[in-house]
Design a protein around this motif. Sequence first.
Motif, PDB file in Angstrom:
ATOM      1  N   ALA A 392       0.859  -1.190   0.000  1.00  0.00           N
ATOM      2  CA  ALA A 392       0.000   0.000   0.000  1.00  0.00           C
ATOM      3  C   ALA A 392       0.890   1.233   0.000  1.00  0.00           C
ATOM      4  O   ALA A 392       1.839   1.321   0.776  1.00  0.00           O
ATOM      5  CB  ALA A 392      -0.913   0.004   1.217  1.00  0.00           C
ATOM      6  N   TYR A 393       0.588   2.174  -0.869  1.00  0.00           N
ATOM      7  CA  TYR A 393       1.397   3.381  -1.004  1.00  0.00           C
ATOM      8  C   TYR A 393       0.725   4.577  -0.337  1.00  0.00           C
ATOM      9  O   TYR A 393      -0.489   4.778  -0.464  1.00  0.00           O
ATOM     10  CB  TYR A 393       1.616   3.713  -2.483  1.00  0.00           C
ATOM     11  N   PRO A 408      -3.014  12.013   4.362  1.00  0.00           N
ATOM     12  CA  PRO A 408      -2.960  10.796   3.546  1.00  0.00           C
ATOM     13  C   PRO A 408      -4.164   9.925   3.819  1.00  0.00           C
ATOM     14  O   PRO A 408      -4.745   9.974   4.897  1.00  0.00           O
ATOM     15  CB  PRO A 408      -1.663  10.116   4.020  1.00  0.00           C
ATOM     16  N   PRO A 409      -4.577   9.118   2.832  1.00  0.00           N
ATOM     17  CA  PRO A 409      -5.715   8.238   3.053  1.00  0.00           C
ATOM     18  C   PRO A 409      -5.399   7.220   4.137  1.00  0.00           C
ATOM     19  O   PRO A 409      -4.267   6.795   4.296  1.00  0.00           O
ATOM     20  CB  PRO A 409      -5.904   7.553   1.688  1.00  0.00           C
ATOM     21  N   GLU A 410      -6.427   6.852   4.875  1.00  0.00           N
ATOM     22  CA  GLU A 410      -6.229   5.820   5.886  1.00  0.00           C
ATOM     23  C   GLU A 410      -6.258   4.464   5.209  1.00  0.00           C
ATOM     24  O   GLU A 410      -7.260   4.063   4.635  1.00  0.00           O
ATOM     25  CB  GLU A 410      -7.326   5.908   6.950  1.00  0.00           C
ATOM     26  N   GLY A 431      -4.349   3.612  -2.683  1.00  0.00           N
ATOM     27  CA  GLY A 431      -2.988   3.232  -2.365  1.00  0.00           C
ATOM     28  C   GLY A 431      -2.694   1.772  -2.588  1.00  0.00           C
ATOM     29  O   GLY A 431      -1.545   1.388  -2.784  1.00  0.00           O
ATOM     30  N   HIS A 432      -3.726   0.925  -2.568  1.00  0.00           N
ATOM     31  CA  HIS A 432      -3.534  -0.516  -2.707  1.00  0.00           C
ATOM     32  C   HIS A 432      -3.589  -0.948  -4.165  1.00  0.00           C
ATOM     33  O   HIS A 432      -4.216  -0.285  -5.008  1.00  0.00           O
ATOM     34  CB  HIS A 432      -4.620  -1.269  -1.930  1.00  0.00           C
ATOM     35  N   ARG A 433      -2.958  -2.080  -4.453  1.00  0.00           N
ATOM     36  CA  ARG A 433      -3.127  -2.726  -5.755  1.00  0.00           C
ATOM     37  C   ARG A 433      -4.591  -3.082  -5.917  1.00  0.00           C
ATOM     38  O   ARG A 433      -5.216  -3.645  -5.036  1.00  0.00           O
ATOM     39  CB  ARG A 433      -2.262  -3.979  -5.820  1.00  0.00           C
ATOM     40  N   GLY A 500      -1.459  -0.149 -11.593  1.00  0.00           N
ATOM     41  CA  GLY A 500      -2.478  -0.993 -11.009  1.00  0.00           C
ATOM     42  C   GLY A 500      -2.883  -0.642  -9.598  1.00  0.00           C
ATOM     43  O   GLY A 500      -3.719  -1.331  -9.013  1.00  0.00           O
ATOM     44  N   HIS A 501      -2.346   0.442  -9.037  1.00  0.00           N
ATOM     45  CA  HIS A 501      -2.722   0.852  -7.689  1.00  0.00           C
ATOM     46  C   HIS A 501      -3.847   1.897  -7.749  1.00  0.00           C
ATOM     47  O   HIS A 501      -3.858   2.757  -8.633  1.00  0.00           O
ATOM     48  CB  HIS A 501      -1.508   1.416  -6.947  1.00  0.00           C
ATOM     49  N   VAL A 502      -4.759   1.793  -6.807  1.00  0.00           N
ATOM     50  CA  VAL A 502      -5.892   2.720  -6.746  1.00  0.00           C
ATOM     51  C   VAL A 502      -5.367   4.086  -6.317  1.00  0.00           C
ATOM     52  O   VAL A 502      -4.725   4.214  -5.274  1.00  0.00           O
ATOM     53  CB  VAL A 502      -6.958   2.220  -5.750  1.00  0.00           C
TER      54      VAL A 502
END
Length: 527
Positions: A392-393, A408-410, A431-433, A500-502
Motif C-alpha cells: 500500500a502506497y 494521507p488516506p487511511e 494506495g492498494h493494488r 495498477g494501484h488505486v
Amino acid sequence: MPAANIEVEVLIVGGGPVGLTARALLERWGVRTLLVEKHRELSPFPRSRLVNARSMEIFRQLGLAEKITANAFAPEFGRIRFRDTLHDRDFATAPMVGVNAPIPESPVIGVATSQDRLEPVLLAAADAQVRFAVELVDLAEDAGGVVASLVDRRSGGATRVRARYVLAADGANSTARQRLGIATTGPGAMGAVTTVVFDADLAGWCADQPAGVYFTAHGSFLPLYPEGGWAWIAPTPEDAEHADWPGLVSRALGPGVRAEVLRVQHWVMNAFVAERFRAGRILLAGDAAHAIPITGGLGMNTGIADVHNLCWKLAGVVHGWAGPGLLDTYETERHPVAHRTLRQAVANTQLMLQAQSLRREQLETGGAAPDRIELPWSERYFAQLGLVLGVAYHSDAVLAVGGPSSEPPELPEPSEPSGTGTDYVPTAAPGHRMPHLWLTPDRSTLDAFGEWFTLLTPDPASWERRAAAPWPLHVETLGREHAGLCDLPPRGALLIRPDGHVSARWHEAPPGDSVLRHALAAITGRK
C-alpha cells in the motif's frame, strides 16, 4: 561541457531483469531509451530463481507471461524441501504459495525458473538499443539533463550520452550509487557464497518429490531447467582458487555420485537499502537501491515492482502530462517497501536456519530422529502474499476520496502474524493494488490496466463525458457484483494508476467536469 555523442530520453544502466523490464515498459510508453550493460552478454548463470505472482502480473501486462511459463518448471516445483542429504527423505517441507498452485487473489501464478531463461525473453520484448560490454564510469547533471560517460570494455572507446533521466539498475555494487555518494543502511555483506553449476544423474532421488530448492546441511541444491541441470549453493571455502569443486559437490551429494562441474561463480550475499532512491535526474532501482538476501526469492521481484512503479511516472514527465515532482513519489512509495522486504528476507533466512539447526540437534542426541519436525513457520509463510500483493502506497500520487487532501488516506495495515507479512486481504482502498476480479471468463481487472489511467465504474455513461486530456484515460465498466466487493456504490468510480494501484475513489458521479481533471492533476503533479 562537451557535446554528447548520443541523446536519449532515458538511459538505463544495467541489463539484468530489472533493467530489461524497465526497457520494455518504457518502450510501451513511447519513451526513447538506451540500455548499457558492462558484461559482454546476458548472464549465463541461473542466479535468481523465483518469479512471484506480482511479477508475473506485470509480465502478463507486457504479454510475456506465457513465454516465461513455457520455459519454467511445473507448479509442483514450487516447494522447498529440507533433507539431511539430497538422497534422504524430507524432514520438513513448505509450499511457495502463489507458485505451487493457482490462487484466487491473482489471474496468474508465479514460476520457478532460472534467470538465464528469463532474461532472453525480456531482451526480446523491446526493440530499444542495447549495448553490451559498455560500462558507466561517470555522471554529471545540469539543469537540462544528465551526461553519462561510458567506456566500451572491448575497444576502450569512450562515449558520452546525454539523457533527460538515468535509471540505474546496475546491481549491488552500483557505480551510479557510488558516484552519487548515496550511503546504504542494513547488515551489509552477510557472507561469501559460491554457486556451482553441474550435471549429475539425480532424477531417481527427486523425481517423486520435486522442489525448487532442496535445503541440506551440505548446501542448497537447485534443479535449473525442466530438461536437466543442477546448481549447488554453499559458503565459499577459504582457498576457493584451488578448491576441488567436483569433489566438494560430489561429497555434498553423497556416496556413489559424481558431479560434472560446468561453471563456478563466487558472489557476496548483501543486505542493505540505499538511503535515497533519487538524486536529481538519476533514480536507483533493483539491487542498486536494495540488496535483498536470496532466501525467499524477494530480491529480483522487488526490483521489477520498482520499475513498474517508476516507468509510468518517467513517461508522464517525459511526455509532459506529469510534473517532475511526480518522480519524488517513487522513493516515497518504494523506500518503505524495500525496508520491509529486507526484514522479511532476513526473517526467512533465520527461520530456514532454525529448521536445519533443530534437525542437527535431533541427530546429535543419538536418538532416532522423527520423520518430520514441526516447522517454525505457518503453512502460508512462504506465500508472502501480504508483501507481494498487499503493498500500500502513501504519497502525493494517492488521493483520499477522489480529491486532493492534506491528510494521507487511511489504509488498513495488512495482518502480519509473527511479523511475516504473509496474509493478504484484497481491498480497493486508495494506495492498494486493485484486486483481481474476473470481468469476463478470461479477462481480469488487472488486464484493463496499461499505458493509461483506468476509471472503473458501474456507471460508465456518467463518467465518459468527463474531460481527461492531456492524461491518457480509459473508462472500464465494473459490474455491480464486483462493485459490491470493492465497496463501491452504483454511481461511484475507482481511478487506477498505470501500475495498477488505486489512486482515488468517488462514491458518486461528480457534478462537474473539473473534478476528474483536478484529481489527475494532483496525482501527476501537473500544474
